[in-house]
Scaffold this active site. Structure first.
Site, PDB file in Angstrom:
ATOM      1  CG  HIS A  21      -6.626   4.885  -3.158  1.00 19.46           C
ATOM      2  ND1 HIS A  21      -5.759   5.874  -2.780  1.00 19.46           N
ATOM      3  CD2 HIS A  21      -7.542   4.776  -2.148  1.00 19.46           C
ATOM      4  CE1 HIS A  21      -6.130   6.362  -1.595  1.00 19.46           C
ATOM      5  NE2 HIS A  21      -7.186   5.713  -1.183  1.00 19.46           N
ATOM      6  CE  LYS A  45     -10.578  13.110   5.657  1.00 15.46           C
ATOM      7  NZ  LYS A  45     -11.223  11.936   5.097  1.00 15.46           N
ATOM      8  NE  ARG A  94      -6.741   0.845   4.262  1.00 14.57           N
ATOM      9  CZ  ARG A  94      -6.566   2.150   4.436  1.00 14.57           C
ATOM     10  NH1 ARG A  94      -5.416   2.709   4.122  1.00 14.57           N
ATOM     11  NH2 ARG A  94      -7.529   2.896   4.939  1.00 14.57           N
ATOM     12  CB  SER A 132      -3.776   8.977   1.582  1.00 12.29           C
ATOM     13  OG  SER A 132      -4.350   8.392   0.441  1.00 12.29           O
TER      14      SER A 132
HETATM   15  P1  ADP Z   1     -11.298   8.522   3.003  1.00  5.70           P
HETATM   16  O1  ADP Z   1     -10.803   9.844   3.495  1.00  5.70           O
HETATM   17  O2  ADP Z   1     -12.709   8.547   2.562  1.00  5.70           O
HETATM   18  O3  ADP Z   1     -10.971   7.346   3.879  1.00  5.70           O
HETATM   19  P2  ADP Z   1      -9.223   7.566   1.269  1.00  5.70           P
HETATM   20  O4  ADP Z   1      -8.734   8.235   0.044  1.00  5.70           O
HETATM   21  O5  ADP Z   1      -8.267   7.454   2.396  1.00  5.70           O
HETATM   22  O6  ADP Z   1     -10.510   8.357   1.656  1.00  5.70           O
HETATM   23  O7  ADP Z   1      -9.759   6.132   0.929  1.00  5.70           O
HETATM   24  C1  ADP Z   1     -10.721   5.901  -0.053  1.00  5.70           C
HETATM   25  C2  ADP Z   1     -11.071   4.414  -0.088  1.00  5.70           C
HETATM   26  O8  ADP Z   1      -9.931   3.660  -0.460  1.00  5.70           O
HETATM   27  C3  ADP Z   1     -11.512   3.826   1.248  1.00  5.70           C
HETATM   28  O9  ADP Z   1     -12.515   2.870   1.000  1.00  5.70           O
HETATM   29  C4  ADP Z   1     -10.285   3.166   1.765  1.00  5.70           C
HETATM   30  O10 ADP Z   1     -10.600   2.100   2.651  1.00  5.70           O
HETATM   31  C5  ADP Z   1      -9.679   2.657   0.495  1.00  5.70           C
HETATM   32  N1  ADP Z   1      -8.239   2.453   0.605  1.00  5.70           N
HETATM   33  C6  ADP Z   1      -7.326   3.299   1.098  1.00  5.70           C
HETATM   34  N2  ADP Z   1      -6.086   2.758   1.038  1.00  5.70           N
HETATM   35  C7  ADP Z   1      -6.234   1.530   0.494  1.00  5.70           C
HETATM   36  C8  ADP Z   1      -5.328   0.462   0.210  1.00  5.70           C
HETATM   37  N3  ADP Z   1      -4.038   0.534   0.492  1.00  5.70           N
HETATM   38  N4  ADP Z   1      -5.846  -0.649  -0.336  1.00  5.70           N
HETATM   39  C9  ADP Z   1      -7.160  -0.725  -0.587  1.00  5.70           C
HETATM   40  N5  ADP Z   1      -8.063   0.217  -0.327  1.00  5.70           N
HETATM   41  C10 ADP Z   1      -7.611   1.340   0.216  1.00  5.70           C
END
Ligand code: ADP
Length: 155
Positions: A21, A45, A94, A132
């Site tokens: 992120h 969620k 990703r 995450s």
């Molecule tokens: P959500 O529950 O909305 O998927 P996340 O916190 O998991 O929320 O992800 C938020 C954003 O960050 C999404 O666009 C996701 O694709 C992106 N994201 C998550 N992990 C990574 C990563 N390792 N590299 C780049 N982007 C990521």
């Protein structure tokens, strides 16, 4: 309109925020006047960390970046965009699985709010496997997460 600010929303659960992120956010900062990291607080969620804790970690990480603010929201992301004046939703990509998922959300969001566009940033190769949910799994099993999350994320 010279005082129209170019605002983007980066929505997510950030449960917890990862280095993946952070890399996306750092690359997006130069593109916008303001970047709102928006933590979705959806009752249905399941999460591991309280939303206030997730917010505090992100604020600590970006305390020296005046363009970034962190907010908690619920309801539709496009409604949050309208409320904040954001014209862009930022998402990270990703894999092709991410793409299919994100494609449908972005296309539906555009139907709901044609004035808001979704922009994607491709993840750094080294962070492609980081999520995450994997971090939460490592925590549950007593492993070391320091390679995957910023140092501000202290459990
Ligand atoms: P959500 O529950 O909305 O998927 P996340 O916190 O998991 O929320 O992800 C938020 C954003 O960050 C999404 O666009 C996701 O694709 C992106 N994201 C998550 N992990 C990574 C990563 N390792 N590299 C780049 N982007 C990521």
């Amino acid at each position: 309109m010279p005082d129209m600010k170019n605002i983007a929303v980066f929505p997510g659960s950030f449960d917890p925020i990862t280095k993946g992120h952070v890399a996306v956010i750092n690359r997006a900062v130069p593109l916008f006047d303001q970047l709102i990291i928006a933590i979705g607080d959806n009752a249905d969620k399941k999460h591991m960390f309280p939303v206030e804790k997730r917010k505090k970690w992100i604020e600590d990480i970006f305390k020296n970046e005046p363009k970034i603010t962190v907010e908690i929201y619920n309801g539709l992301t496009v409604e949050f965009c309208k409320k904040t004046g954001a014209k862009f939703i930022l998402r990270g990509l990703r894999t092709s699985a991410d793409f299919e998922f994100e494609r449908s959300i972005a296309q539906v969001n555009r139907r709901l709010a044609p004035e808001v566009d979704t922009l994607f940033i491709l993840t750094e190769a080294k962070y492609t496997p980081v999520s995450s949910s994997i971090v939460r799994d490592i925590i549950r099993n007593g492993g070391d997460i320091s390679e995957f999350v910023p140092e501000e994320v202290q459990l």
